[in-house]
Write a protein that holds these residues in place. Sequence first.
Motif, PDB file in Angstrom:
ATOM      1  N   LYS A 118       0.820  -1.212   0.000  1.00 25.22           N
ATOM      2  CA  LYS A 118       0.000   0.000   0.000  1.00 25.22           C
ATOM      3  C   LYS A 118       0.858   1.268   0.000  1.00 25.22           C
ATOM      4  N   PHE A 119       2.144   1.151   0.405  1.00 21.30           N
ATOM      5  CA  PHE A 119       2.968   2.360   0.509  1.00 21.30           C
ATOM      6  C   PHE A 119       4.392   2.205  -0.009  1.00 21.30           C
ATOM      7  N   TRP A 120       4.791   1.003  -0.490  1.00 19.84           N
ATOM      8  CA  TRP A 120       6.190   0.848  -0.919  1.00 19.84           C
ATOM      9  C   TRP A 120       6.294   0.063  -2.213  1.00 19.84           C
ATOM     10  N   PHE A 121       6.572  -1.235  -2.149  1.00 24.84           N
ATOM     11  CA  PHE A 121       6.679  -2.051  -3.357  1.00 24.84           C
ATOM     12  C   PHE A 121       5.297  -2.534  -3.775  1.00 24.84           C
ATOM     13  N   THR A 122       5.205  -3.080  -5.001  1.00 21.07           N
ATOM     14  CA  THR A 122       3.890  -3.501  -5.504  1.00 21.07           C
ATOM     15  C   THR A 122       3.627  -4.983  -5.360  1.00 21.07           C
ATOM     16  N   LYS A 123       4.664  -5.775  -5.162  1.00 19.69           N
ATOM     17  CA  LYS A 123       4.490  -7.224  -5.090  1.00 19.69           C
ATOM     18  C   LYS A 123       5.619  -7.819  -4.248  1.00 19.69           C
ATOM     19  N   SER A 124       5.304  -8.904  -3.551  1.00 18.64           N
ATOM     20  CA  SER A 124       6.290  -9.595  -2.719  1.00 18.64           C
ATOM     21  C   SER A 124       6.050 -11.099  -2.779  1.00 18.64           C
ATOM     22  N   SER A 125       7.121 -11.856  -2.648  1.00 17.20           N
ATOM     23  CA  SER A 125       6.978 -13.318  -2.648  1.00 17.20           C
ATOM     24  C   SER A 125       6.525 -13.861  -1.297  1.00 17.20           C
ATOM     25  N   GLY A 175       4.816   7.691   3.271  1.00 13.33           N
ATOM     26  CA  GLY A 175       3.704   6.892   2.769  1.00 13.33           C
ATOM     27  C   GLY A 175       3.100   6.015   3.849  1.00 13.33           C
ATOM     28  N   LEU A 176       3.969   5.428   4.676  1.00 16.89           N
ATOM     29  CA  LEU A 176       3.507   4.605   5.808  1.00 16.89           C
ATOM     30  C   LEU A 176       2.661   5.435   6.767  1.00 16.89           C
ATOM     31  N   LYS A 177       3.141   6.611   7.107  1.00 22.81           N
ATOM     32  CA  LYS A 177       2.427   7.482   8.040  1.00 22.81           C
ATOM     33  C   LYS A 177       1.040   7.840   7.505  1.00 22.81           C
ATOM     34  N   ALA A 178       0.976   8.253   6.245  1.00 25.57           N
ATOM     35  CA  ALA A 178      -0.319   8.620   5.650  1.00 25.57           C
ATOM     36  C   ALA A 178      -1.269   7.431   5.636  1.00 25.57           C
ATOM     37  N   PHE A 179      -0.740   6.259   5.307  1.00 23.61           N
ATOM     38  CA  PHE A 179      -1.599   5.078   5.232  1.00 23.61           C
ATOM     39  C   PHE A 179      -2.079   4.632   6.610  1.00 23.61           C
ATOM     40  N   GLU A 218      -2.007   6.207   9.620  1.00 26.54           N
ATOM     41  CA  GLU A 218      -2.701   7.194  10.445  1.00 26.54           C
ATOM     42  C   GLU A 218      -3.993   7.709   9.818  1.00 26.54           C
ATOM     43  N   HIS A 219      -4.041   7.780   8.474  1.00 27.39           N
ATOM     44  CA  HIS A 219      -5.171   8.433   7.818  1.00 27.39           C
ATOM     45  C   HIS A 219      -5.825   7.594   6.726  1.00 27.39           C
ATOM     46  N   ASN A 220      -5.323   6.370   6.523  1.00 26.49           N
ATOM     47  CA  ASN A 220      -5.840   5.470   5.492  1.00 26.49           C
ATOM     48  C   ASN A 220      -5.827   6.126   4.102  1.00 26.49           C
ATOM     49  N   ILE A 221      -4.742   6.857   3.838  1.00 30.70           N
ATOM     50  CA  ILE A 221      -4.568   7.535   2.544  1.00 30.70           C
ATOM     51  C   ILE A 221      -3.420   6.861   1.800  1.00 30.70           C
ATOM     52  N   LEU A 222      -3.673   6.526   0.538  1.00 27.60           N
ATOM     53  CA  LEU A 222      -2.634   5.968  -0.330  1.00 27.60           C
ATOM     54  C   LEU A 222      -2.045   7.117  -1.134  1.00 27.60           C
ATOM     55  N   LEU A 223      -0.806   7.500  -0.825  1.00 24.85           N
ATOM     56  CA  LEU A 223      -0.193   8.651  -1.478  1.00 24.85           C
ATOM     57  C   LEU A 223       0.458   8.312  -2.827  1.00 24.85           C
ATOM     58  N   ASN A 224       0.734   7.047  -3.095  1.00 18.81           N
ATOM     59  CA  ASN A 224       1.377   6.640  -4.351  1.00 18.81           C
ATOM     60  C   ASN A 224       2.711   7.339  -4.564  1.00 18.81           C
ATOM     61  N   LEU A 225       3.446   7.578  -3.493  1.00 19.67           N
ATOM     62  CA  LEU A 225       4.703   8.312  -3.574  1.00 19.67           C
ATOM     63  C   LEU A 225       5.742   7.611  -4.442  1.00 19.67           C
ATOM     64  N   VAL A 226       5.912   6.319  -4.253  1.00 25.14           N
ATOM     65  CA  VAL A 226       6.946   5.586  -4.983  1.00 25.14           C
ATOM     66  C   VAL A 226       6.625   5.564  -6.473  1.00 25.14           C
ATOM     67  N   ALA A 227       5.386   5.301  -6.821  1.00 27.17           N
ATOM     68  CA  ALA A 227       4.992   5.262  -8.234  1.00 27.17           C
ATOM     69  C   ALA A 227       5.059   6.642  -8.878  1.00 27.17           C
ATOM     70  N   ASP A 228       4.739   7.684  -8.121  1.00 31.84           N
ATOM     71  CA  ASP A 228       4.681   9.024  -8.689  1.00 31.84           C
ATOM     72  C   ASP A 228       6.024   9.747  -8.690  1.00 31.84           C
ATOM     73  N   LYS A 229       7.025   9.191  -8.037  1.00 35.66           N
ATOM     74  CA  LYS A 229       8.339   9.841  -7.994  1.00 35.66           C
ATOM     75  C   LYS A 229       8.949   9.954  -9.382  1.00 35.66           C
ATOM     76  N   ALA A 230       8.784   8.930 -10.197  1.00 39.05           N
ATOM     77  CA  ALA A 230       9.402   8.925 -11.526  1.00 39.05           C
ATOM     78  C   ALA A 230       8.410   8.366 -12.562  1.00 39.05           C
ATOM     79  N   PRO A 231       7.329   9.084 -12.833  1.00 40.33           N
ATOM     80  CA  PRO A 231       6.311   8.547 -13.747  1.00 40.33           C
ATOM     81  C   PRO A 231       6.826   8.288 -15.157  1.00 40.33           C
ATOM     82  N   ASP A 232       7.838   9.011 -15.596  1.00 41.76           N
ATOM     83  CA  ASP A 232       8.385   8.788 -16.932  1.00 41.76           C
ATOM     84  C   ASP A 232       9.227   7.525 -17.019  1.00 41.76           C
TER      85      ASP A 232
END
Length: 155
Positions: free
Chosen positions: A34-41, A130-134, A136-150
């Motif tokens: 929800k706040f870092w990587f998209t998939k884990s084993s 991202g962890l704090k927002a998620f 404490e406030h149940n907000i998904l900031l998408n920080l990792v994905a939005d850092k380098a959209p290109d």
Amino acid sequence: MALDPKPVVKAEMLIRKPAENVFEAFVDPEITTKFWFTKSSGRLEEGKKVKWEWEMYGVSGEILVKELVPNKRILIEYADDGTKVEWNFTVRTENETFVTIKHFGFTGNDEDIVNYAIDSMGGYTMVLCGLKAFLEHNILLNLVADKAPDAHVAR
């Protein structure tokens, strides 16, 4: 001039949730995605190898869980470069946990080490925000994905 000592990256943040919740957010990929990587084993377990993926960038990394002390400490080692990351969870109050993340063991020439350390500091700071927002406030900031959209890979 050689870097001596080698840099140790440190990112810290107060999370207004109990230590069990904050610790579990890093151990359980259902939460971490929800706040870092998209998939884990799988979940983090001491002695276990786990693969983390950032699918939007087409990159992944394998880690070895070196130590897991419930609600207190996580220590991992990245398989590709041997660097280590340590999380410490310090209880401040019943509903406040101070998280400290340290990344260390960088190798290479001085310029590469400094660049890697700076990138790591920014990355782990974003993870904590991202962890704090998620939590404490149940907000998904998408920080990792939005850092380098290109840099996103075509799907």
